[in-house]
Design an enzyme around this catalytic site. Structure first.
Site, PDB file in Angstrom:
ATOM      1  N   SER A   1      -9.746  -0.008   7.293  1.00 15.16           N
ATOM      2  CA  SER A   1      -9.210   0.005   5.929  1.00 15.16           C
ATOM      3  C   SER A   1      -8.533  -1.262   5.438  1.00 15.16           C
ATOM      4  O   SER A   1      -8.168  -1.331   4.263  1.00 15.16           O
ATOM      5  CB  SER A   1      -8.241   1.171   5.761  1.00 15.16           C
ATOM      6  OG  SER A   1      -8.965   2.345   5.635  1.00 15.16           O
TER       7      SER A   1
ATOM      8  N   LYS B   1       0.855  -1.188   0.000  1.00 11.10           N
ATOM      9  CA  LYS B   1       0.000   0.000   0.000  1.00 11.10           C
ATOM     10  C   LYS B   1       0.885   1.229   0.000  1.00 11.10           C
ATOM     11  O   LYS B   1       1.916   1.261   0.685  1.00 11.10           O
ATOM     12  CB  LYS B   1      -0.895  -0.015   1.255  1.00 11.10           C
ATOM     13  CG  LYS B   1      -1.873   1.142   1.337  1.00 11.10           C
ATOM     14  CD  LYS B   1      -2.771   1.031   2.553  1.00 11.10           C
ATOM     15  CE  LYS B   1      -3.796   2.151   2.629  1.00 11.10           C
ATOM     16  NZ  LYS B   1      -4.656   2.037   3.830  1.00 11.10           N
TER      17      LYS B   1
ATOM     18  N   SER C   1      -9.598   2.329   3.025  1.00  6.03           N
ATOM     19  CA  SER C   1      -8.703   3.043   2.128  1.00  6.03           C
ATOM     20  C   SER C   1      -7.746   2.124   1.363  1.00  6.03           C
ATOM     21  O   SER C   1      -7.162   2.562   0.389  1.00  6.03           O
ATOM     22  CB  SER C   1      -7.891   4.063   2.929  1.00  6.03           C
ATOM     23  OG  SER C   1      -7.057   3.394   3.870  1.00  6.03           O
TER      24      SER C   1
HETATM   25  N1  GLN Z   1     -12.970   4.795   6.562  1.00  7.44           N
HETATM   26  C1  GLN Z   1     -12.258   5.243   7.705  1.00  7.44           C
HETATM   27  C2  GLN Z   1     -11.797   6.654   7.480  1.00  7.44           C
HETATM   28  O1  GLN Z   1     -12.116   7.202   6.489  1.00  7.44           O
HETATM   29  C3  GLN Z   1     -11.109   4.329   8.008  1.00  7.44           C
HETATM   30  C4  GLN Z   1      -9.914   4.565   7.169  1.00  7.44           C
HETATM   31  C5  GLN Z   1      -8.749   3.710   7.569  1.00  7.44           C
HETATM   32  O2  GLN Z   1      -8.889   2.709   8.263  1.00  7.44           O
HETATM   33  N2  GLN Z   1      -7.571   4.132   7.130  1.00  7.44           N
HETATM   34  O3  GLN Z   1     -11.128   7.228   8.274  1.00  7.44           O
END
Ligand code: GLN
Length: 495
Positions: free
Chosen positions: A174, A75, A150
Site C-alpha cells: 500500500s 494517512k 490503500s
Molecule cells: N492490497 C493489499 C490488500 O488489500 C495490501 C493493502 C495494504 O498494503 N494495506 O490487503
C-alpha cells in the site's frame, strides 16, 4: 510555483527565511480546498496554522530541524490529536484520538506542519482506494483512473502537489503500489523499523508505515525522522536487533558502479502488461549505464504469495477488528434489543463489504478444524517466500545487492472497473505481497508511462527490494537514478 518544489528545496527556503511556514501552509491549504480529488478527509485550517506559527517561532529562535516548517499530511490510519482518525471507515467516522501515533509525534517534534488526514481504503484493505467509506480518490494523472491503494489519498496528494510529503502504510503493497500508480516515490521500510504505535491495526505482522514524496532524497530525510525503536510497539526493533537511529541520507551520493541487480524471472511472466515491462526494462538499462550489472534470479514461490497473504492478513484482521464492537470506539448502531444485537447491528452497519469479507475469511481460516489446513500452511509458505529472498540476498552466496522489477502488473485501472471483483484486486498485488510477507524493505520510483490512448498518461513504477535494513542502499540506488533521469519531476497537466 512553490508547490512544485521538493521537500529539500522547501526546507532550504524556510531556513533562509525566504518563505515562512505560515505562508507555505496557507498555500497548500488553499490548494487542498480547491482540489476535487477527494484525497483529504479532514482539514482544519486553525490547527494547521497554529503548528505553522510554532514552526516560524522555532526557525526565528534558531533551533530548527531541517524539516521544521515543511508541511506533511498523514494517512488516516495514523491517529492524530485534533484531527479525526477514521481509517476510511464509517466505524470511526467521528473518532478523535486522545493521543498521536509515534510517527505523527516524531514528525511533529521535528517541526513539520500537519495539513490534514488522507483518504485510504477502509482499514487499509484494498488496492484502489475504492473501499473507503468516504468515496474513491481520483488519480491526478487521469481522473478516470484509480490512484492505487490503500494509501491512495497519500499518493494522489503528492502527485497533485497538495502536500510535499505524506505518510503511508504498507501491509502488502500500500505504499509502493499507489506511489507507482501516481508517479511518486515511496518506501516501505524493514518490518519493525517504524513504530506501529497509533497506526490503526490491519495485519500486525505485516503493517509498516513509511514516507512518500516526490524524490528518494526527500524520503530519506523523512525516514530518518520517522524510524527508530519505540517501547510502545512490541514488535518495534530494539537497538540490539538493528532498530538504531540512522541517517538514511548518508550515502545517497555513492556511485552505483558494481551494483548487482537481481531480476526475478517470476516478475516478468505472462501477466505483466507490455507497456509496464518496457518502462521497467528501460529503467534497468539506465541502471546498467550507471555502472550496475543485471543478474537473472528466481523467486520460485512468488505465485504462492497471493493465497498465503490473503489468509494471513485476513486472519490477523479478524482478530484486530474485534475491538470495533460499538462499546469501545466510534460508531454504535441504534435500535438494538440486547448486547448481542447491538454488536451485530453495529458491525453490520459500521463495516464495508471488503472488511466484512476479510473478517469472515480470517475467522474461517483460524477456526478449529481449518487452522492447520489453511492458516498453518500459509505460515509455512511465508517462510518459503522469505527463504527465496534470503538465498539471493544474504550471506556469502548472495548473488545480488538489490532486486528490481515492476510494482504492479499494469498501470492504474479505471475507477469502477474492478470494484465488484475482489479477486481481480488481489491478483494485482502479485509483485508486492512477497516482500511484505518476508518483512523486507521495498520502494517504488517513477520510471515512465503506459502506452496507447488510454495508458499514455498513467505512470509506471519500478520496485526496488533489498535485504533487511537495506533502506539506505535502496534510497541511494533510487537517488542515483533520479539524478540521471527526470520522471520524478513530471507532474500531471495543469499543476
Ligand atoms: N492490497 C493489499 C490488500 O488489500 C495490501 C493493502 C495494504 O498494503 N494495506 O490487503
Amino acid at each position: 510555483m512553490i508547490h512544485t518544489k521538493t521537500l529539500k528545496e522547501l526546507s532550504a527556503l524556510l531556513q533562509s527565511k525566504e518563505i515562512s511556514a505560515t505562508e507555505l501552509a496557507t498555500h497548500y491549504l488553499d490548494r487542498i480546498e480547491a482540489s476535487d480529488l477527494n484525497a483529504f478527509l479532514h482539514v482544519d485550517r486553525a490547527l494547521t496554522l497554529a503548528q505553522a506559527a510554532d514552526a516560524d517561532a522555532r526557525i526565528a529562535a534558531g533551533n530548527a530541524h531541517p524539516l521544521t516548517g515543511v508541511p506533511i499530511a498523514h494517512k488516516d490510519i495514523f491517529v492524530t490529536r485534533g484531527w479525526r482518525s477514521t481509517a476510511g471507515s464509517k466505524m470511526l467516522a467521528d473518532y478523535v484520538s486522545p493521543f498521536d501515533a509515534t510517527v505523527v509525534e516524531k514528525l511533529h517534534a521535528a517541526g513539520m506542519v500537519h495539513l490534514g488526514k488522507l483518504n485510504c481504503d477502509e482499514f487499509a484493505m484494498g488496492s484502489s482506494n475504492e473501499n473507503s467509506a468516504f468515496g474513491a480518490v481520483k488519480n491526478p494523472w487521469d481522473t478516470a483512473a484509480v490512484p492505487g491503494g490503500s494509501s491512495g489519498g497519500s499518493a494522489a496528494a503528492v502527485a497533485a502537489r497538495l502536500a510535499p510529503a505524506v505518510t503511508g502504510t504498507d501491509t502488502g503493497g500500500s505504499i509502493r503500489q499507489p506511489a507507482s500508480f501516481c508517479g511518486i516515490t515511496g518506501i516501505k521500510p524493514t518490518y519493525g523499523r517504524v513504530s506501529r504505535f497509533g497506526m490503526i491495526a490491519f495485519a500486525s505482522s505485516l503493517d509498516q508505515g513509511g514516507p512518500m514524496a516526490q524524490t528518494a532524497e526527500d524520503c530519506a530525510l523523512l525516514l530518518s525522522a520517522m524510524a527508530g525503536f519505540d517501547e510502545r510497539d512490541s514488535t518495534s526493533l530494539t537497538p540490539e536487533q538493528g532498530g538504531v537511529h540512522e541517517d538514511f541520507s548518508r550515502n545517497l551520493n555513492e556511485p552505483l558502479t558494481g551494483l548487482r541487480i537481481g531480476v526475478p524471472k517470476e516478475y516478468f511472466g505472462a501477466g505483466l502488461a507490455t507497456d509496464v515491462e518496457q518502462a521497467v526494462r528501460a529503467a534497468l538499462d539506465q541502471f546498467v549505464k550507471l555502472g550496475a550489472t543485471l543478474v537473472d534470479i528466481s523467486l520460485p514461490n512468488t505465485a504462492l504469495s497471493i493465497p498465503a497473504y490473503y489468509m494471513i492478513a485476513p486472519a490477523e484482521a479478524s482478530s484486530n477488528l474485534s475491538r470495533f464492537d460499538g462499546v469501545r470506539y466510534g460508531f454504535r448502531a441504534e435500535g438494538y434489543k440486547d448486547l448481542q444485537d447491538m454488536y451485530k447491528k453495529t458491525r453490520a452497519q459500521g463495516f464495508g463489504p471488503e472488511v466484512k469479507r476479510r473478517i469472515m475469511v480470517g475467522t474461517y481460516v483460524l477456526c478449529h478444524g481449518y487452522y492447520d489446513a489453511y492458516y498453518v500452511k500459509a505460515q509455512k509458505i511465508r517462510r518459503l517466500i522469505a527463504d527465496d529472498f534470503a538465498k539471493v540476498l544474504s550471506g556469502p552466496d548472495a548473488v545480488c545487492d538489490v532486486i528490481m522489477g515492476p510494482v504492479a502488473p499494469t498501470v492504474a485501472w479505471d475507477l469502477g472497473s474492478k470494484a465488484d471483483d475482489p479477486v481481480a484486486n488481489y491478483l494485482a498485488d502479485i509483485f508486492t505481497l512477497s516482500t511484505s510477507l518476508a518483512g523486507l524493505p521495498g520502494m517504488s520510483i517513477p520510471v515512465g508511462f503506459g502506452q496507447g490512448d488510454k495508458n499514455a498518461n498513467r505512470p509506471v513504477g519500478l520496485q526496488i527490494i533489498g535485504n533487511y535494513f537495506a533502506e539506505a542502499k535502496l534510497l541511494n540506488v533510487a537517488h542515483q537514478y533520479q539524478q540521471a533521469t527526470d520522471w520524478h519531476k513530471r507532474a500531471p497537466a495543469g499543476i
